[in-house]
Scaffold this motif. Sequence first.
Motif, mmCIF file in Angstrom:
data_model
loop_
_atom_site.group_PDB
_atom_site.id
_atom_site.type_symbol
_atom_site.label_atom_id
_atom_site.label_comp_id
_atom_site.label_asym_id
_atom_site.label_seq_id
_atom_site.Cartn_x
_atom_site.Cartn_y
_atom_site.Cartn_z
ATOM 1 N N GLU A 215 52.403 30.261 33.782
ATOM 2 C CA GLU A 215 53.462 29.201 33.790
ATOM 3 C C GLU A 215 54.713 29.929 33.937
ATOM 4 O OE1 GLU A 215 53.096 26.261 33.969
ATOM 5 O OE2 GLU A 215 50.647 26.496 33.629
ATOM 6 N N LEU A 216 55.593 29.357 34.776
ATOM 7 C CA LEU A 216 56.851 30.154 35.029
ATOM 8 C C LEU A 216 58.236 29.319 34.680
ATOM 9 C CD1 LEU A 216 55.829 31.283 38.528
ATOM 10 C CD2 LEU A 216 55.850 32.917 36.537
ATOM 11 N N SER A 217 58.561 29.162 33.264
ATOM 12 C CA SER A 217 59.364 28.467 33.011
ATOM 13 C C SER A 217 60.653 29.079 32.974
ATOM 14 C CB SER A 217 58.953 27.908 31.377
ATOM 15 O OG SER A 217 59.010 29.154 30.719
ATOM 16 N N ASN A 218 60.765 30.323 33.047
ATOM 17 C CA ASN A 218 61.769 31.125 33.002
ATOM 18 C C ASN A 218 62.483 31.098 34.649
ATOM 19 O OD1 ASN A 218 62.239 31.741 30.421
ATOM 20 N ND2 ASN A 218 60.570 33.165 30.830
ATOM 21 N N THR A 219 63.481 30.516 34.966
ATOM 22 C CA THR A 219 64.148 30.390 36.172
ATOM 23 C C THR A 219 65.334 31.390 36.341
ATOM 24 O OG1 THR A 219 63.071 28.304 36.760
ATOM 25 C CG2 THR A 219 64.901 28.995 38.211
ATOM 26 N N VAL A 220 65.489 32.156 37.336
ATOM 27 C CA VAL A 220 66.649 32.946 37.219
ATOM 28 C C VAL A 220 67.094 33.255 38.564
ATOM 29 C CG1 VAL A 220 66.179 34.353 35.372
ATOM 30 C CG2 VAL A 220 65.254 35.237 37.573
ATOM 31 N N LYS A 221 68.239 33.789 38.867
ATOM 32 C CA LYS A 221 68.879 34.300 40.267
ATOM 33 C C LYS A 221 68.073 35.606 40.557
ATOM 34 C CE LYS A 221 73.101 31.526 39.893
ATOM 35 N NZ LYS A 221 74.544 31.515 40.049
ATOM 36 N N LYS A 223 69.544 38.284 41.907
ATOM 37 C CA LYS A 223 70.014 39.523 41.527
ATOM 38 C C LYS A 223 70.179 39.812 39.914
ATOM 39 C CE LYS A 223 73.314 40.432 45.249
ATOM 40 N NZ LYS A 223 74.488 40.400 46.068
ATOM 41 N N ASP A 224 69.846 38.478 39.269
ATOM 42 C CA ASP A 224 69.933 38.521 37.775
ATOM 43 C C ASP A 224 68.546 39.330 37.397
ATOM 44 O OD1 ASP A 224 72.381 37.739 37.260
ATOM 45 O OD2 ASP A 224 71.886 35.632 36.972
ATOM 46 N N GLN A 229 65.256 43.843 35.377
ATOM 47 C CA GLN A 229 64.372 45.041 35.668
ATOM 48 C C GLN A 229 64.855 46.308 35.520
ATOM 49 O OE1 GLN A 229 62.802 43.410 39.302
ATOM 50 N NE2 GLN A 229 60.971 42.620 38.489
ATOM 51 N N TRP A 230 66.181 46.665 36.025
ATOM 52 C CA TRP A 230 66.733 48.031 36.030
ATOM 53 C C TRP A 230 66.992 48.228 34.854
ATOM 54 C CZ3 TRP A 230 66.946 52.053 38.589
ATOM 55 C CH2 TRP A 230 67.577 53.234 38.371
ATOM 56 N N THR A 231 67.521 47.264 33.889
ATOM 57 C CA THR A 231 67.824 47.646 32.611
ATOM 58 C C THR A 231 66.667 47.850 31.679
ATOM 59 O OG1 THR A 231 69.890 46.024 32.663
ATOM 60 C CG2 THR A 231 68.738 46.506 30.522
ATOM 61 N N GLU A 261 65.030 46.698 46.397
ATOM 62 C CA GLU A 261 66.324 46.042 46.577
ATOM 63 C C GLU A 261 67.406 46.645 45.911
ATOM 64 O OE1 GLU A 261 65.793 41.708 47.698
ATOM 65 O OE2 GLU A 261 64.226 41.914 45.891
ATOM 66 N N THR A 262 68.366 46.988 46.446
ATOM 67 C CA THR A 262 69.537 47.766 45.600
ATOM 68 C C THR A 262 70.769 47.200 45.733
ATOM 69 O OG1 THR A 262 70.196 49.280 47.569
ATOM 70 C CG2 THR A 262 68.167 50.116 46.017
ATOM 71 N N ASP A 263 70.818 46.016 46.175
ATOM 72 C CA ASP A 263 72.113 45.268 46.439
ATOM 73 C C ASP A 263 72.379 44.462 45.185
ATOM 74 O OD1 ASP A 263 70.018 43.522 46.501
ATOM 75 O OD2 ASP A 263 71.277 42.010 48.272
ATOM 76 N N TYR A 264 71.883 44.626 44.087
ATOM 77 C CA TYR A 264 72.040 43.938 42.625
ATOM 78 C C TYR A 264 73.396 44.671 41.983
ATOM 79 C CZ TYR A 264 69.499 47.850 40.440
ATOM 80 O OH TYR A 264 69.237 48.929 40.284
ATOM 81 N N LYS A 265 73.635 45.766 42.573
ATOM 82 C CA LYS A 265 74.602 46.478 41.508
ATOM 83 C C LYS A 265 76.032 46.222 41.676
ATOM 84 C CE LYS A 265 71.753 50.630 41.808
ATOM 85 N NZ LYS A 265 71.335 52.102 42.065
#
Length: 265
Positions: A215-221, A223-224, A229-231, A261-265
């Motif tokens: 079940e996928l109740s956590n919706t995010v953007k 880059k967020d 994941q990087w954190t 994907e590296t464009d989140y920084k």
Amino acid sequence: MKTIFLFFGSLLFSLFIRAQTIDTAYMECWYKFSYINLPLETMGEDLMVLQIGKNCSKFYSQYTHENDSLLATPEGMKVWRQLFEAGFATGNFPHSRTLSYIHKNYPENQITVADQNNLSHYKFTEDLEKQNWQIQPETKEILGFSCQKADCEFRGRKYEAWFTPEIPIHDGPWKLCGLPGLILKADADNGKYRFEATGIETTNKTFPEKMYGHELSNTVKRKDMLKLQWTFYNNSGAQMNAEFGTSMQEIQLPEGFDLIETDYK
């Protein structure tokens, strides 16, 4: 690796035969996925499946799908425990690898990604962004198909892809798409991430309405999600220790390691 799929095929079909469907796949393409492995500076491997239907496609790890499918029902969990006990000594039991499920919706021009971070499940939806490919004159044969080379830059990485006009499907592994033929091979930054087709089959498999194993109740953007994941990668030991009371050491990231994907920084 396909032996593993055949071993679980009849079981997974029996568990989900009653699920409502949203499309039917007429083709499956199997890819060997190579990627930077953690914590070692070696390449990990996964077996990925691209299922292609008239209105959508689905890209996922066969190993993760088997594991998620078994753990989704009480009957499956019993089977999982039996397989775990039987294969623990050799490591030959269901376990997840690549965690993301990628669903391309052609009519809506959208991608939905289900992913996981630190045992929490998330999803996000983004526009189906076709890469700005530059088709090159070089050709070669892959799986008996004549392929042509194409290059692009996408979200921080340079890609070299090989597509076959003999299969006029504008899709490919992961989020790659938009060429006049199915992408059979793609390298990111000279092989840091690599998708290479190992087989193509016709099929008549349905896409269940519940496309993912949780079940996928956590919706995010998007880059967020990447930032989360990087954190975690940079502080995974401390986070796991705080959550479970363990004493795990920090993973030493290889020099130059980053997400695909590296464009989140």
